[in-house]
Motif scaffolding. Structure first.
Motif, PDB file in Angstrom:
ATOM      1  N   PRO A  78       6.956   6.647  12.389  1.00 38.63           N
ATOM      2  CA  PRO A  78       6.171   6.398  10.858  1.00 38.63           C
ATOM      3  C   PRO A  78       6.976   5.314  10.074  1.00 38.63           C
ATOM      4  O   PRO A  78       7.892   5.157  10.229  1.00 38.63           O
ATOM      5  CB  PRO A  78       6.495   7.603  10.144  1.00 38.63           C
ATOM      6  N   LEU A  79       5.903   4.457   9.752  1.00 39.61           N
ATOM      7  CA  LEU A  79       6.330   3.272   9.206  1.00 39.61           C
ATOM      8  C   LEU A  79       5.922   2.916   7.866  1.00 39.61           C
ATOM      9  O   LEU A  79       4.719   3.552   7.422  1.00 39.61           O
ATOM     10  CB  LEU A  79       5.877   1.887   9.984  1.00 39.61           C
ATOM     11  N   GLN A  80       6.578   2.218   6.878  1.00 37.16           N
ATOM     12  CA  GLN A  80       6.145   1.866   5.566  1.00 37.16           C
ATOM     13  C   GLN A  80       5.635   0.547   5.799  1.00 37.16           C
ATOM     14  O   GLN A  80       6.386  -0.526   5.869  1.00 37.16           O
ATOM     15  CB  GLN A  80       7.390   1.639   4.744  1.00 37.16           C
ATOM     16  N   LEU A  81       4.108   0.639   5.960  1.00 36.44           N
ATOM     17  CA  LEU A  81       3.743  -0.713   5.873  1.00 36.44           C
ATOM     18  C   LEU A  81       3.816  -1.607   4.530  1.00 36.44           C
ATOM     19  O   LEU A  81       3.443  -0.962   3.438  1.00 36.44           O
ATOM     20  CB  LEU A  81       2.150  -0.607   6.456  1.00 36.44           C
ATOM     21  N   THR A  82       3.830  -2.549   4.763  1.00 40.09           N
ATOM     22  CA  THR A  82       3.750  -3.703   3.528  1.00 40.09           C
ATOM     23  C   THR A  82       2.527  -4.257   3.350  1.00 40.09           C
ATOM     24  O   THR A  82       2.142  -4.865   1.962  1.00 40.09           O
ATOM     25  CB  THR A  82       4.819  -4.692   3.346  1.00 40.09           C
ATOM     26  N   GLY A  83       1.662  -4.175   4.186  1.00 39.49           N
ATOM     27  CA  GLY A  83       0.236  -4.954   4.220  1.00 39.49           C
ATOM     28  C   GLY A  83      -0.601  -4.669   5.392  1.00 39.49           C
ATOM     29  O   GLY A  83      -0.120  -4.548   6.543  1.00 39.49           O
ATOM     30  N   VAL A  84      -1.970  -4.568   4.942  1.00 41.63           N
ATOM     31  CA  VAL A  84      -2.865  -4.414   6.169  1.00 41.63           C
ATOM     32  C   VAL A  84      -4.220  -5.231   5.644  1.00 41.63           C
ATOM     33  O   VAL A  84      -4.653  -4.893   4.553  1.00 41.63           O
ATOM     34  CB  VAL A  84      -3.273  -3.012   6.338  1.00 41.63           C
TER      35      VAL A  84
END
Length: 169
Positions: A78-84
């Motif tokens: 599980p990742l904390q995305l900073t942008g998509v």
């Protein structure tokens, strides 16, 4: 050749331990496409699909898929995305209507976001199919692939084909 890291000493699947990896900025760009009929192309462009604005809904679906990748890909962390960021571009040649989908994902962490970008692209394409299938079930989802990735121990990757270099410019 690198060995597969998702197997333990007994040959069983495992989630790789990333606790000792260094945190870096990581990005990944994935590409896919959907081939549609002229009728679907026109209905998408004129916002005449009864289920709603196809590209807006597909974009939201892609972002949601990126955030949920670890829920459906068993060995993903599980990742904390900073942008998509998901963008669309029509490529029309003769009677071929191809909607190109480009997904860029970012994070600052200890593992890459390639799977998040690929999952987002796939979900975006599947959502387009779902929203348009009442008009024509003959749509084809095109090749889905990693275009580039940056960050991490394995270094950067840039796909080397002529076509893809043109897309990066």
């Amino acid at each position: 050749m690198d060995k597969f890291t998702h197997f333990n000493n007994q040959g069983h699947a495992r989630m790789v331990d990333i606790s000792e990896k260094r945190e870096t900025q990581r990005t990944a760009v994935a590409v896919t496409s959907v081939f549609v009929s002229k009728e679907i192309y026109e209905k998408i462009e004129q916002r005449e699909i009864k289920k709603g604005d196809v590209l807006a809904v597909a974009q939201v679906a892609g972002v949601m898929a990126a955030k949920k990748t670890s829920d459906i890909i068993p060995m993903c962390h599980p990742l904390q995305l900073t942008g998509v960021d998901i963008s669309f571009e029509w490529e029309i040649t003769e009677d071929i209507y191809e909607l190109k989908i480009r997904v860029a994902v970012k994070t600052k962490g200890t593992t890459g976001v390639e799977m998040e970008a690929l999952t987002a692209g796939s979900a975006t394409a599947l959502t387009i199919y779902d929203m348009c299938k009442a008009v024509d079930k003959g749509m084809v989802i095109g090749q889905t692939y990693l275009l580039e990735k940056t960050g991490g121990k394995s270094g950067d990757f840039y796909r080397e084909s002529e076509q893809d270099r043109g897309e990066q410019e």
